[in-house]
Design a protein around this motif. Sequence first.
Motif, PDB file in Angstrom:
ATOM      1  N   THR A   1       0.828  -1.204   0.000  1.00  0.00           N
ATOM      2  CA  THR A   1       0.000   0.000   0.000  1.00  0.00           C
ATOM      3  C   THR A   1       0.864   1.256   0.000  1.00  0.00           C
ATOM      4  OG1 THR A   1      -0.135   0.203   2.417  1.00  0.00           O
ATOM      5  CG2 THR A   1      -1.802  -1.175   1.340  1.00  0.00           C
ATOM      6  N   THR A   2       0.260   2.364  -0.381  1.00  0.00           N
ATOM      7  CA  THR A   2       0.906   3.677  -0.312  1.00  0.00           C
ATOM      8  C   THR A   2      -0.111   4.692   0.190  1.00  0.00           C
ATOM      9  OG1 THR A   2       0.327   4.205  -2.597  1.00  0.00           O
ATOM     10  CG2 THR A   2       2.491   3.203  -2.229  1.00  0.00           C
ATOM     11  N   CYS A   3       0.434   5.798   0.699  1.00  0.00           N
ATOM     12  CA  CYS A   3      -0.428   6.845   1.241  1.00  0.00           C
ATOM     13  C   CYS A   3       0.345   8.160   1.320  1.00  0.00           C
ATOM     14  CB  CYS A   3      -0.894   6.427   2.633  1.00  0.00           C
ATOM     15  SG  CYS A   3      -1.904   7.644   3.483  1.00  0.00           S
ATOM     16  N   PHE A   4      -0.343   9.257   1.131  1.00  0.00           N
ATOM     17  CA  PHE A   4       0.233  10.585   1.320  1.00  0.00           C
ATOM     18  C   PHE A   4      -0.596  11.287   2.385  1.00  0.00           C
ATOM     19  CE2 PHE A   4       0.294  15.147   0.387  1.00  0.00           C
ATOM     20  CZ  PHE A   4       1.660  15.377   0.470  1.00  0.00           C
ATOM     21  N   ILE A   5       0.074  11.755   3.456  1.00  0.00           N
ATOM     22  CA  ILE A   5      -0.614  12.423   4.568  1.00  0.00           C
ATOM     23  C   ILE A   5      -0.090  13.853   4.652  1.00  0.00           C
ATOM     24  CG2 ILE A   5      -1.196  12.341   7.025  1.00  0.00           C
ATOM     25  CD1 ILE A   5      -0.208   9.358   6.915  1.00  0.00           C
ATOM     26  N   PRO A   6      -0.875  14.834   4.197  1.00  0.00           N
ATOM     27  CA  PRO A   6      -0.401  16.221   4.254  1.00  0.00           C
ATOM     28  C   PRO A   6      -0.286  16.704   5.700  1.00  0.00           C
ATOM     29  CG  PRO A   6      -2.640  16.120   3.358  1.00  0.00           C
ATOM     30  CD  PRO A   6      -2.188  14.713   3.600  1.00  0.00           C
ATOM     31  N   LEU A   7       0.824  17.374   5.988  1.00  0.00           N
ATOM     32  CA  LEU A   7       1.087  17.964   7.306  1.00  0.00           C
ATOM     33  C   LEU A   7       0.815  16.973   8.439  1.00  0.00           C
ATOM     34  CD1 LEU A   7      -0.395  21.511   6.653  1.00  0.00           C
ATOM     35  CD2 LEU A   7       1.981  20.780   6.470  1.00  0.00           C
ATOM     36  N   GLU A   8       1.360  15.790   8.321  1.00  0.00           N
ATOM     37  CA  GLU A   8       1.103  14.714   9.280  1.00  0.00           C
ATOM     38  C   GLU A   8       1.443  15.125  10.711  1.00  0.00           C
ATOM     39  OE1 GLU A   8       1.948  11.391  11.855  1.00  0.00           O
ATOM     40  OE2 GLU A   8       3.464  12.724  11.045  1.00  0.00           O
ATOM     41  N   ASP A   9       2.555  15.809  10.893  1.00  0.00           N
ATOM     42  CA  ASP A   9       2.942  16.257  12.233  1.00  0.00           C
ATOM     43  C   ASP A   9       2.691  17.749  12.431  1.00  0.00           C
ATOM     44  OD1 ASP A   9       4.889  17.342  10.636  1.00  0.00           O
ATOM     45  OD2 ASP A   9       6.584  16.395  11.642  1.00  0.00           O
ATOM     46  N   GLY A  10       1.917  18.342  11.533  1.00  0.00           N
ATOM     47  CA  GLY A  10       1.639  19.769  11.614  1.00  0.00           C
ATOM     48  C   GLY A  10       2.623  20.611  10.814  1.00  0.00           C
TER      49      GLY A  10
END
Length: 196
Positions: free
Chosen positions: A142-151
């Motif tokens: 799987t793949t994923c993009f998480i914008p601003l994951e840690d802020g």
Amino acid sequence: MRWLSSIGGTRNSAICVVALTYLTLIASNRADEAEYARIRAAMNKLGPLVGTWNTVVRFFDKEGVTEEVGTYTVSRVLDNTYPEFIMERHKKENPERNRKIISYVTFNPKSNQYDTTYFYARSALRVTETGEYDDATNEFRTTCFIPLEDGVNDETVRTITSLKEPNKILYRHYSRRSPKDTSERMDLEIALTRAH
């Protein structure tokens, strides 16, 4: 007599509407069954995950390796449209202080990909990955993009779940936070052993 023919015309129109609705429902039902068959076939590839697993979870960071233990319970739900993963992990010396995650996986026939959505205890965060199953290697990726994951940083994630052995599964999680990181790193590995 004119009113009688208008009633007949209205009745014929109503019959046509009912017939068209019926034919539309039949066609829709056949399409739904075909999609459901594709979902079931894709879910069967993940069938080896179903059951209860003891886990050893290793986190890798700059300070070294942190290890936790836990359990995964995987069951088929919603007519085998989703496997449900209930995950619990904790430090060996402190089982009362645990973390829990629930995730659901399905196959989307429209995108021809798997979708995995994670829900976390004590958090409103919800993460969705997309992926594929590689028949040649018996790996779910799987793949994923998480914008601003840690802020501050965006996070790009990929995972590989090896299903080569029926009683032992290996899950690896790789990530890169940008602009902080310049390269990807493996930050999590979970070894699952089937509970007897």
